[in-house]
Scaffold this active site. Sequence first.
Site: not given
Length: 314
Positions: A138-139, A135
């Site tokens: 997300c990261d 992701c």
Amino acid sequence: MSILDCAIIGGGPAGLTAGLYTTRGGLENVTMFEKGMPGGQITSSSEIENYPGVTGDITGMDLMMPWPEQCQKFGLKHEMVNIIRISKNDDIFTIHKEDGSTQDAHSVIIGTGSSPRRAGFAGEDEFFGRGVSSCATCDGFFYKNKEVVVVGGGDTALEEALYLAKICSKVYLVHRRDTFRSAPNTVERIKHTENIELVLNSVPDEVYGDKMGVTGIKVENNNGEIRDISVPGVFTFVGNDVNNQTLIQEDGTFLCDMNKQGQVLVNISMKTSVAGLYATGDMRVEAPKQVVSAAGDGAVAALQVISYVDELLN
Ligand code: FAD
Ligand code: NAP
């Protein structure tokens, strides 16, 4: 415990649209069962530019945020729970929840989508969540001004590589062939992005690191040559597996007919081989795997369910 007119399993674009159309179409007793936050896998996308009517820079999360509220306005109930099995006896479906309780329903619309696949190289599981990720939204920020590797050659890998190239100093795009599955205009954007280096005809061999996380990855090309790339982050986007586990019965067979890839067989009305059971979105056979088509499937199934329940009960 009253019997639901319709149980919707999964709260992605397919399930939410089914919820909107069933409730707005007059069914009063409809519950959507979703194990996490509603919205589905598109909420992990950094950019969506092919949903009709949506222009400008919006994320998947931005797109999906208003959908649950719109459904609730028409009376859709929502339960946050993991469903482990759907079974059927005579005309009644039973929804088996992870906590051991059950809920009966006259009809079921399933749209449990798909989940990111693991690429299968050494160290991938060990470092997942500690430098290996699926992701970028997300990261990605953890690797601001750092170098990262992206693995894969489909739409997801290329779009997420473009997103990461805006945050990271350099993106190595590792793909096992020299042509891509992705849309041609996305491939063109990749080729014209200066800080993306294509590492083609190559597969990851091993990701390695220390207690703190990933420090590098070894990739092997078609000639057997190994290249060692020092990076703190590796993003894998190598496709998805259909989430069909809830259709597996106690004896190990599937509730309805499936194909060899584990996708649910449906006709153009989203009907499965079992009366009253409809399958939608990414989990059904020949799914275009788009938000717009998943939403369309949800609407088609909901309209079918309204007639089915009406005939069953009247
Ligand atoms: P999903 O979105 O997968 O939703 C399924 C839902 O079911 C999930 O919320 C899950 O938590 C829930 N669920 C699963 N199992 C259970 C269970 N046992 N019990 C309860 N709940 C359960 N498409 C586009 O059109 N444009 C794009 O730009 C685009 N970009 C993408 C970028 C990324 C990174 C990814 C991964 C996908 C992208 N897609 C894009 C594809 C799109 O996200 C999917 O086609 C779409 O989300 C499918 O919707 P769905 O409702 O079938 O399933
Ligand atoms: P995908 O299209 O299945 O692509 C997976 C990629 O990973 C392929 O390039 C594949 O290589 C590679 N791969 C698979 N297993 C591998 C392994 N073990 N090691 C190394 N590489 C591996 O998956 P996706 O990109 O996630 O897309 C899924 C669906 O969602 C597609 O239908 C896609 O069109 C759709 N989607 C659409 C959009 C959009 O419309 N903008 C955005 C994202 C996703 P090969 O090419 O050699 O097989």
